[in-house]
Write an enzyme that holds these catalytic residues in place. Structure first.
Site, PDB file in Angstrom:
ATOM      1  N   ASP A   1       0.800  -1.212   0.000  1.00 57.36           N
ATOM      2  CA  ASP A   1       0.000   0.000   0.000  1.00 57.36           C
ATOM      3  C   ASP A   1       0.844   1.278   0.000  1.00 57.36           C
ATOM      4  O   ASP A   1       0.614   2.178   0.789  1.00 57.36           O
ATOM      5  CB  ASP A   1      -0.903  -0.054   1.256  1.00 57.36           C
ATOM      6  CG  ASP A   1      -1.871   1.102   1.351  1.00 57.36           C
ATOM      7  OD1 ASP A   1      -2.379   1.528   0.307  1.00 57.36           O
ATOM      8  OD2 ASP A   1      -2.112   1.582   2.478  1.00 57.36           O
TER       9      ASP A   1
ATOM     10  N   ASN B   1       6.686  -7.499   6.771  1.00 59.52           N
ATOM     11  CA  ASN B   1       5.437  -6.820   7.106  1.00 59.52           C
ATOM     12  C   ASN B   1       4.296  -7.623   6.516  1.00 59.52           C
ATOM     13  O   ASN B   1       4.216  -7.835   5.302  1.00 59.52           O
ATOM     14  CB  ASN B   1       5.378  -5.403   6.540  1.00 59.52           C
ATOM     15  CG  ASN B   1       4.060  -4.720   6.923  1.00 59.52           C
ATOM     16  OD1 ASN B   1       3.838  -4.425   8.089  1.00 59.52           O
ATOM     17  ND2 ASN B   1       3.183  -4.519   5.949  1.00 59.52           N
ATOM     18  N   GLU B   2       3.407  -8.081   7.387  1.00 54.30           N
ATOM     19  CA  GLU B   2       2.160  -8.722   7.006  1.00 54.30           C
ATOM     20  C   GLU B   2       2.302  -9.844   5.995  1.00 54.30           C
ATOM     21  O   GLU B   2       1.615  -9.864   4.959  1.00 54.30           O
ATOM     22  CB  GLU B   2       1.157  -7.676   6.520  1.00 54.30           C
ATOM     23  CG  GLU B   2       0.857  -6.637   7.588  1.00 54.30           C
ATOM     24  CD  GLU B   2      -0.388  -5.806   7.326  1.00 54.30           C
ATOM     25  OE1 GLU B   2      -0.783  -5.674   6.163  1.00 54.30           O
ATOM     26  OE2 GLU B   2      -0.972  -5.313   8.315  1.00 54.30           O
TER      27      GLU B   2
ATOM     28  N   ASN C   1      -0.469  -5.519  13.693  1.00 58.74           N
ATOM     29  CA  ASN C   1      -1.121  -4.477  12.898  1.00 58.74           C
ATOM     30  C   ASN C   1      -2.618  -4.743  13.004  1.00 58.74           C
ATOM     31  O   ASN C   1      -3.084  -5.789  12.533  1.00 58.74           O
ATOM     32  CB  ASN C   1      -0.706  -4.576  11.421  1.00 58.74           C
ATOM     33  CG  ASN C   1       0.768  -4.262  11.194  1.00 58.74           C
ATOM     34  OD1 ASN C   1       1.484  -3.884  12.114  1.00 58.74           O
ATOM     35  ND2 ASN C   1       1.219  -4.403   9.954  1.00 58.74           N
TER      36      ASN C   1
ATOM     37  N   TYR D   1      -6.790  -3.250  12.863  1.00 54.91           N
ATOM     38  CA  TYR D   1      -7.690  -2.201  12.371  1.00 54.91           C
ATOM     39  C   TYR D   1      -9.145  -2.421  12.779  1.00 54.91           C
ATOM     40  O   TYR D   1     -10.047  -2.075  12.032  1.00 54.91           O
ATOM     41  CB  TYR D   1      -7.553  -2.073  10.845  1.00 54.91           C
ATOM     42  CG  TYR D   1      -6.212  -1.480  10.449  1.00 54.91           C
ATOM     43  CD1 TYR D   1      -6.027  -0.100  10.461  1.00 54.91           C
ATOM     44  CD2 TYR D   1      -5.136  -2.287  10.101  1.00 54.91           C
ATOM     45  CE1 TYR D   1      -4.801   0.460  10.118  1.00 54.91           C
ATOM     46  CE2 TYR D   1      -3.910  -1.739   9.762  1.00 54.91           C
ATOM     47  CZ  TYR D   1      -3.742  -0.360   9.773  1.00 54.91           C
ATOM     48  OH  TYR D   1      -2.531   0.188   9.440  1.00 54.91           O
TER      49      TYR D   1
ATOM     50  N   TYR E   1     -11.216  -1.217   9.186  1.00 58.11           N
ATOM     51  CA  TYR E   1     -11.539  -2.140   8.089  1.00 58.11           C
ATOM     52  C   TYR E   1     -12.693  -3.064   8.465  1.00 58.11           C
ATOM     53  O   TYR E   1     -13.321  -3.652   7.596  1.00 58.11           O
ATOM     54  CB  TYR E   1     -10.307  -2.945   7.673  1.00 58.11           C
ATOM     55  CG  TYR E   1      -9.292  -2.098   6.946  1.00 58.11           C
ATOM     56  CD1 TYR E   1      -9.656  -1.397   5.794  1.00 58.11           C
ATOM     57  CD2 TYR E   1      -7.999  -1.976   7.403  1.00 58.11           C
ATOM     58  CE1 TYR E   1      -8.741  -0.603   5.134  1.00 58.11           C
ATOM     59  CE2 TYR E   1      -7.075  -1.184   6.745  1.00 58.11           C
ATOM     60  CZ  TYR E   1      -7.445  -0.494   5.607  1.00 58.11           C
ATOM     61  OH  TYR E   1      -6.547   0.296   4.945  1.00 58.11           O
TER      62      TYR E   1
ATOM     63  N   GLU F   1       0.801  -1.139  13.982  1.00 61.17           N
ATOM     64  CA  GLU F   1      -0.139  -0.366  13.175  1.00 61.17           C
ATOM     65  C   GLU F   1      -1.508  -0.390  13.837  1.00 61.17           C
ATOM     66  O   GLU F   1      -1.951  -1.435  14.329  1.00 61.17           O
ATOM     67  CB  GLU F   1      -0.291  -0.943  11.752  1.00 61.17           C
ATOM     68  CG  GLU F   1       0.897  -0.708  10.857  1.00 61.17           C
ATOM     69  CD  GLU F   1       0.693  -1.205   9.423  1.00 61.17           C
ATOM     70  OE1 GLU F   1      -0.467  -1.271   8.960  1.00 61.17           O
ATOM     71  OE2 GLU F   1       1.710  -1.535   8.778  1.00 61.17           O
TER      72      GLU F   1
ATOM     73  N   TRP G   1      -0.388   4.012  12.915  1.00 59.58           N
ATOM     74  CA  TRP G   1      -0.268   4.105  11.467  1.00 59.58           C
ATOM     75  C   TRP G   1      -1.024   5.317  10.995  1.00 59.58           C
ATOM     76  O   TRP G   1      -2.215   5.370  11.188  1.00 59.58           O
ATOM     77  CB  TRP G   1      -0.836   2.844  10.804  1.00 59.58           C
ATOM     78  CG  TRP G   1      -0.475   2.762   9.347  1.00 59.58           C
ATOM     79  CD1 TRP G   1      -1.300   2.962   8.287  1.00 59.58           C
ATOM     80  CD2 TRP G   1       0.813   2.445   8.819  1.00 59.58           C
ATOM     81  NE1 TRP G   1      -0.600   2.812   7.117  1.00 59.58           N
ATOM     82  CE2 TRP G   1       0.701   2.495   7.417  1.00 59.58           C
ATOM     83  CE3 TRP G   1       2.066   2.147   9.387  1.00 59.58           C
ATOM     84  CZ2 TRP G   1       1.783   2.246   6.578  1.00 59.58           C
ATOM     85  CZ3 TRP G   1       3.121   1.898   8.549  1.00 59.58           C
ATOM     86  CH2 TRP G   1       2.974   1.950   7.162  1.00 59.58           C
TER      87      TRP G   1
ATOM     88  N   LYS H   1      -4.076   8.021   6.665  1.00 56.08           N
ATOM     89  CA  LYS H   1      -4.069   7.666   8.095  1.00 56.08           C
ATOM     90  C   LYS H   1      -3.059   8.483   8.888  1.00 56.08           C
ATOM     91  O   LYS H   1      -2.831   8.217  10.070  1.00 56.08           O
ATOM     92  CB  LYS H   1      -3.803   6.166   8.270  1.00 56.08           C
ATOM     93  CG  LYS H   1      -4.938   5.314   7.698  1.00 56.08           C
ATOM     94  CD  LYS H   1      -4.887   3.873   8.151  1.00 56.08           C
ATOM     95  CE  LYS H   1      -5.977   3.067   7.480  1.00 56.08           C
ATOM     96  NZ  LYS H   1      -5.760   2.860   6.025  1.00 56.08           N
TER      97      LYS H   1
HETATM   98  C1  GCB Z   1      -1.420  -2.364   6.602  1.00 52.91           C
HETATM   99  C2  GCB Z   1      -0.129  -2.265   5.889  1.00 52.91           C
HETATM  100  C3  GCB Z   1       0.196  -0.831   5.505  1.00 52.91           C
HETATM  101  C4  GCB Z   1      -1.061  -0.126   5.013  1.00 52.91           C
HETATM  102  C5  GCB Z   1      -2.052  -0.095   6.158  1.00 52.91           C
HETATM  103  C6  GCB Z   1      -3.376   0.564   5.776  1.00 52.91           C
HETATM  104  O1  GCB Z   1      -1.740  -3.320   7.223  1.00 52.91           O
HETATM  105  O2  GCB Z   1       0.928  -2.831   6.591  1.00 52.91           O
HETATM  106  O3  GCB Z   1       1.175  -0.855   4.520  1.00 52.91           O
HETATM  107  O4  GCB Z   1      -0.797   1.147   4.545  1.00 52.91           O
HETATM  108  O5  GCB Z   1      -2.336  -1.388   6.549  1.00 52.91           O
HETATM  109  O6  GCB Z   1      -3.502   1.767   5.916  1.00 52.91           O
HETATM  110  O7  GCB Z   1      -4.273  -0.136   5.353  1.00 52.91           O
END
Ligand code: GCB
Length: 609
Positions: free
Chosen positions: A162, A420-421, A475, A477, A481, A515, A560, A579
């Site tokens: 991303d 990462n992820e 990480n 959300y 999300y 994150e 993040w 973000k």
């Molecule tokens: C994530 C990623 C990061 C994205 C972020 C997002 O999990 O590691 O690269 O930018 O989410 O904002 O969705």
């Protein structure tokens, strides 16, 4: 891969400035001999990403080879020395030609490399330097992605990550000269003995001429304090230096000593290299991350190298502003998501006493164009079963090694983030992880903690790889999300459920958040809140912090993102990822004031057991 420095025996001259530049849309550069000189007269700044200077969308989205050219004067006095061009990086692959001859080839877009040109340059003359850079993404190199060919024949990048696929010569380039017999590398690690520090060092030398016994050329190591007063010295390629009443490097106290390494033959100085080091220890003990034996709760950001116009290009002014914002808000740490940053940034963190979790560019190890969203749905791509894995692994291992070699002596670097992820729900990832984690341990003289940033579906019951991490990095959300907006109360419950799952594992390890965040428009205020408004960003953060504050194994929070940043265009992103706690121009959103209040009030050893 020592950082270039001037000394009694070494020279480093900047090659930054305007270089000739050409896209190679017809893929004719090789055939037409562009290594001997580019057509046209287009010029572009180095360092910078090439994409955002132009008004033509075909250039911004260009995927393939681009070529750079400059001239460099090599002084006659340098004859007899080794001469090289050091690239801070070339994203993602490069071939370097000097006077038409290939001097280097390199893969991996975020680490430095040398083109040794001693025998191909003309002395006391200008020399032509041409660099062919390719920015195509694939599954055999990190970061992972794909290259799509459109029906009109044009190529475009499809990152599995991303952030915008900025590329080119994005970091400083230097012409360097150093003795044939030279200090190739050095390492330090630390121990405390009461108020004294013990520095264990080792120095690697290279270029010893045949027939000359190594013992004839002794290595001396001297240590000077910040007032340039000599505090200690030692000799030999390996040894220990005692520093009486050492001034420890610590958060907010970036005290640096100068280490001066010399190779001497009696009175004759053969090589001298000086660097700044900070004396500190770092370890994970139980649920705590300890700096100098004292707990430190991590507060800060996932960042990007990203700014207007120069893209991912190193920009000394943006760097300065970023550190000022981080200090203002009360942060003590950031992660170099999702690639090792420009070396100058680590030097700044050393001086400012800011901690870094250093991340290798292993992002996109999940086959999806929006892994940040799709993986959370439980989607599986069997990434680690692909036939490309052996090649990817070899490259990833090399990058881990090169990153650690480059950054191991920075006091600011407290941990390595090795992915990462990635997809971790499939058994096939386990042997891959094992190799990456053990390579990092093997090559780090300080044996720093290792971790990787875990995506939403790498949960307590699904992740096959969390055991490799010395501390877990999540990480998450919940409330963005999934279960966003008015459903945030359900998000909090689901979040707590997952945290209870981790607690039940009784891992006796710290967990940090690498994150969490919400896209937020700096133009939107709304009372009561809606998603994307500044009010919602703060409400979401308050919810996350309620959760973090209720688990004593949570040892840090890196939100993040530090600032809004550019991504590929799409329906999930409104001209980039929003973000940021700061805008892309580094001005605060409402959440910045909220963080300042929270972070300034949390003690350094918050949640000390
Ligand atoms: C994530 C990623 C990061 C994205 C972020 C997002 O999990 O590691 O690269 O930018 O989410 O904002 O969705």
């Amino acid at each position: 891969m020592l950082y270039p420095r001037n000394s009694a025996t070494r020279r480093a001259v900047s090659m930054d400035g305007m270089w000739k530049f050409s896209l190679d849309g017809k893929q004719e550069g090789e055939e037409k001999g562009w290594k001997d000189g580019l057509p046209g007269s287009e010029m572009i700044p180095v360092p910078a990403s090439f994409q955002d200077f132009y008004t033509d969308k075909d250039i911004r989205e260009y995927t393939g080879d681009v070529w750079y050219e400059t001239e460099v004067y090599v002084p006659g006095e340098w004859k007899g020395k080794e001469v090289a061009i050091r690239f801070g990086s070339a994203t993602h692959c490069a071939k370097v030609y000097v006077n038409g001859m290939q001097a280097a080839a390199h893969e991996g877009g975020f680490l430095p490399f040398l083109a040794v040109v001693t025998d191909i340059v003309q002395y006391n003359a200008f020399n032509r330097v041409v660099v062919q850079v390719n920015n195509e993404l694939s599954e055999t190199r990190i970061p992972c992605g794909a290259t799509k060919v459109l029906k009109n024949g044009k190529k475009m990048s499809k990152p599995y990550f991303d952030f915008f696929n900025y590329s080119g010569l994005q970091r400083p380039v230097k012409l360097i000269a150093y003795p044939k017999e030279h200090v190739e590398d050095y390492s330090v690690s630390f121990e405390f003995d009461g108020a004294d520090a013990l520095i264990h060092y080792s120095v690697e030398t290279a270029g010893i001429q045949e027939g000359v016994p190594q013992e004839a050329h002794e290595v001396f190591v001297d240590l000077y304090d910040a007032e340039k007063k000599q505090v200690s010295s030692a000799s030999g390629r390996e040894g220990m230096i005692r520093v009486p009443e050492a001034h420890k490097w610590d958060v907010g106290d970036g005290y640096l000593y100068e280490i001066r390494i010399q190779i001497r033959n009696g009175q004759e100085l053969i090589d001298e290299y000086s660097d700044r080091i900070g004396i500190r220890t770092v370890e994970v003990r139980g649920r705590d991350i300890l700096l100098n034996g004292r707990k430190v709760y991590l507060k800060g950001f996932g960042k990007h190298e990203d700014s207007d116009i120069v893209g991912r290009g190193f920009n000394i002014g943006v760097m300065k502003r970023d550190f000022e914002c981080m200090k203002w808000i009360g942060a003590n740490c950031f992660r170099t998501s999702h690639y090792p940053y420009s070396e100058e940034i680590y030097q700044m963190a050393d001086r400012e006493g800011i901690l870094i979790i250093d991340e290798v560019a292993a992002v996109g190890l999940f086959r999806s164009l929006m892994n940040f969203a799709e993986a959370s749905t439980g989607k599986r791509t069997s990434f680690f079963q692909a036939p490309t894995i052996p090649e990817l692994l070899a490259h990833h291992l090399q990058c881990v090694e090169d990153m650690i070699c480059r950054d191991k002596n920075h006091p600011c670097v407290i941990a390595w983030s090795l992915f990462n992820e990635p997809e971790t729900t499939d058994d096939a990832c386990v042997p891959y992880f094992e190799k990456i984690f053990s390579r990092a341990r093997e090559v780090d003289p300080q044996k720093r903690p290792r971790t990787f940033a875990m995506i939403g579906n790498s949960g307590p019951d699904t992740c096959k790889c969390y055991q490799f991490s010395d501390f877990l990095s999540l990480n998450r959300y919940y409330g963005w999300y999934s279960m966003g907006g008015y459903e945030i109360s359900d998000a909090e419950e689901a979040f707590r459920e997952e945290m209870d799952g981790w607690a039940a594992k009784q891992m006796n390890k710290p967990v940090i958040f690498t994150e969490y965040g919400t896209d937020t428009s700096s133009a939107e205020h709304k009372l009561p809140s809606v998603m994307w408004s500044q009010e919602y960003q703060v409400e979401y953060l308050e919810m996350c912090h309620r959760v973090f504050d209720s688990y004593d194994f949570v040892a840090g929070e890196l939100v993040w993102n530090f600032a809004d940043f550019q991504t590929t265009e799409g329906i999930m992103r409104m001209n980039g990822n929003k973000k940021g706690i700061f805008t892309r121009q580094r001005q605060p959103k409402a959440a910045a004031y909220y963080f300042k209040k929270r972070w300034e009030s949390l003690p350094r050893d918050y949640k000390k057991g």
